[in-house]
Design a protein around this motif. Structure first.
Motif, PDB file in Angstrom:
ATOM      1  N   ALA B  49       0.835  -1.190   0.000  1.00 20.47           N
ATOM      2  CA  ALA B  49       0.000   0.000   0.000  1.00 20.47           C
ATOM      3  C   ALA B  49       0.876   1.249   0.000  1.00 20.47           C
ATOM      4  N   ALA B  50       0.299   2.362  -0.449  1.00 17.45           N
ATOM      5  CA  ALA B  50       1.022   3.636  -0.501  1.00 17.45           C
ATOM      6  C   ALA B  50       1.621   4.013   0.862  1.00 17.45           C
ATOM      7  N   PRO B  51       0.868   3.906   1.973  1.00 24.21           N
ATOM      8  CA  PRO B  51       1.452   4.288   3.261  1.00 24.21           C
ATOM      9  C   PRO B  51       2.643   3.415   3.659  1.00 24.21           C
ATOM     10  N   VAL B  52       2.647   2.159   3.205  1.00 26.12           N
ATOM     11  CA  VAL B  52       3.794   1.296   3.508  1.00 26.12           C
ATOM     12  C   VAL B  52       5.025   1.787   2.739  1.00 26.12           C
ATOM     13  N   LEU B  53       4.824   2.103   1.459  1.00 25.31           N
ATOM     14  CA  LEU B  53       5.945   2.610   0.657  1.00 25.31           C
ATOM     15  C   LEU B  53       6.490   3.902   1.265  1.00 25.31           C
ATOM     16  N   TRP B  54       5.580   4.755   1.710  1.00 28.80           N
ATOM     17  CA  TRP B  54       5.986   6.021   2.332  1.00 28.80           C
ATOM     18  C   TRP B  54       6.741   5.769   3.647  1.00 28.80           C
ATOM     19  N   SER B  55       6.137   4.988   4.522  1.00 28.13           N
ATOM     20  CA  SER B  55       6.709   4.819   5.863  1.00 28.13           C
ATOM     21  C   SER B  55       8.038   4.070   5.825  1.00 28.13           C
ATOM     22  N   GLU B  56       8.185   3.158   4.858  1.00 26.43           N
ATOM     23  CA  GLU B  56       9.487   2.483   4.718  1.00 26.43           C
ATOM     24  C   GLU B  56      10.587   3.512   4.471  1.00 26.43           C
TER      25      GLU B  56
END
Lengths: 383, 383
Positions: B49-56
């Motif tokens: 998900a987008a938030p996972v890509l961001w938070s990574e």
């Protein structure tokens, strides 16, 4: 017509009393030659039932004169006594028919962990031998049923020769074949190494890609027997295609009769970098319980398809994935595609296409939806 | 007490209107320092998900000043627009709190394939910031619920320092973490590389071994934030154990609240040749739908345990396998063991021990039974 459609075979199916409810539970298939060639493929489960261990040995010789099959008990996880029982069953068949026990294959299906009632099974072998006829294929197919709602048979007839068969299986259907017993017969004049090649090629793209519930059995057995009675010697390609067609038909019948299922799901993976990738992705989608529930609810939940693809090692880029459900490309380039309300899911067959956009290979896996009926049927099986 | 049990943290949870039913759906957790150290582990699903890509990306810096979490939408498979929305959410948090957006982690949960209603989410961030308090942990834990029937929190307090946390997750629970959002906080004075080591060690034997339905989410996120506000600098072993204990407690709460489940199943694999073998066998047992149905039916069907073990590559001999269900060794040496009627399965917790007799390693996987309620809940989720 089943296993007696091809010339040179007799069969029977009787109630030996193995099943407490009195239903037919013992089948016998006999190859009357002139040829006794045979090939077999078996479960890849490392916990193998006694009849699988026995029949694997028999098939190494490439000759099978008879197959005895019972439902009502798998004879799996039954230790040395279970193996002795399988051996005694083959010996009894050999004795009654005047065969060599080392050429008698045995197959069993039913509950794991119970010894077979040999006091009923052995007299049953005698009775089954007495009822062998050239029209017994149907009765044999009925006698191997467990939770199957219908018996399954298939026949392909070519120029002067025939391939026919019977199958049982309605649950625990999975990868390397599943609680599935299949006997195929042909009157074509084919040697055992050619039978083996044709059978392995056929099962690889048919039974091996039927994955109803991801559970692999201890008892799966697929046998192909050739009598040579037609005296026809077909080209390999034509023969292999006939074997494949019968396997494909029987595999479809297994899926349509899967325990508790309300949908048959065809998972077609396209544009994969390799066939292995396509199969891995297809299996991952076919085994995703959340997706199988969604399909049951007639919900075209493509997000669950993508999350299943994402767990694989196949070559793909997440933002290039496309998914169609019943012809509507609901996911395009990894995101929202066409309107999901356009997807019509009222019918039993559901077609999912997963486009990996990574190559040109393809594979199709068949599975079923996950239903409350599946749960009910499988939570009460041994009681 | 949740994420505000440790000193140096404030939190809030509000209804921003992302969920149509008006339930709380936005949570904010803020680290007020003096330290801003952080570590994170994320889904191993390749469709992230987008938030996972961001938070990574955020976590690569080892600093997190705030975490914003929403339920009501996973923001997965939403393409460039979805990523822009995650970015805008982090920017809004940074603007309102006077932080750096590059230190704001984002987590989302809910349905895949829908864009978030940013016209509600961004004003929600402002409202959530206004309600931040040192007692807001409970409200934050409530705001991240989706199909969870209860919110989940856990706290371990040691000499002068604390580890606390909150979790959500009730389905799609699987291997590399599952639709599971977890935020852990501590006021211990610990650097981010030590946090990372402790968090990875903890999740490997806790959340990673919670396998409710074998389905891996696109959104799993576990974050550990340290404020240093206690000024206590614990020994690594003691700190790691506290993190593990909180993860273990939250993992147990996830299993006990799994969608539609009526049994919590502890699959303990013993005497394995390696820990990897033990985990592989444990997962295979935990994912066997037929066994999960049998447990639902209170049927100690050990044959299905053996057939699941048989599909693995682990070191074992089939005739040396032993299986106990609720303390009764129903399978011994690969065959029938003690009387299965002795097995009492009336209670919610079921304990399966699989003895591979191949070494001395062990692993425990937790799963649930498969029920008609699971099917019902997951066949209607998106409608």
């Amino acid at each position: 017509m089943s296993v007696t459609a091809a010339k040179g075979f007799t069969a029977s199916g009787i109630a030996a009393g193995i099943k407490e409810n009195g239903n037919p539970d013992l089948a016998l298939v006999v190859n009357n030659g002139p040829r006794l060639a045979a090939a077999g493929v078996f479960t890849s489960n490392r916990v193998k039932a006694a009849p699988v261990l026995w029949s694997e040995q028999v098939l190494k010789g490439g000759l099978v004169s008879a197959v005895v099959l019972n439902s009502g008990g798998a004879n799996a996880c039954t230790g040395p006594k279970g193996f002795q029982d399988t051996h005694a069953t083959a010996e009894k068949v050999a004795e009654v028919l005047g065969h060599n026990a080392g050429e008698v294959a045995v197959a069993s299906t039913g509950l794991i962990g119970l010894l077979l009632p040999m006091d009923k099974l052995l007299p049953g072998v005698v009775a089954a031998a007495q009822q062998l006829t050239e029209h017994g294929g149907e009765k044999a197919a009925i006698a191997i049923k467990t939770t199957d709602s219908v018996h399954k048979t298939s026949v392909v007839t070519k120029d002067g020769w025939t391939v026919g068969g019977m199958a049982k299986g309605a649950g625990m259907l999975a990868p390397g074949l599943a609680t599935m017993l299949v006997v195929l017969t042909t009157d074509a004049d084919v040697e055992s190494d050619v039978l083996d090649m044709a059978l392995r090629a056929a099962t690889r793209t048919t039974f091996d890609r039927v994955d109803s519930d991801g559970c692999m059995s201890t008892n799966d057995t697929v046998l192909l027997l050739a009598s040579g009675a037609s005296q026809a010697a077909p080209e390999y390609a034509e023969f292999a295609e006939a074997v494949r067609a019968v396997c494909d038909d029987l595999g479809q019948q297994l899926i349509r009769d899967a325990e508790g299922a309300s949908k048959d799901i065809k998972v077609e993976v396209i544009n994969a970098a390799s066939e292995d990738d396509a199969v891995e992705v297809g299996r991952s989608i076919a085994r995703n319980n959340l997706l199988k529930c969604a399909i049951h609810g007639e919900d075209p939940n493509w997000g669950r398809v993508l999350s299943a693809i994402g767990t694989t090692q196949a070559a793909f880029e997440p933002d290039q994935l496309n998914v169609a459900i019943n012809g509507v490309w609901v996911c395009e380039n990894g995101g929202v595609g066409d309107d999901r309300d356009k997807v019509d899911m009222r019918y039993r067959e559901v077609h999912i296409v997963a486009d990996l956009a990574a190559g040109q290979e393809t594979a199709t896996i068949w599975t079923n939806d996950l239903t409350a009926d599946y749960v009910h049927e499988n939570s009460a099986y041994s009681s």
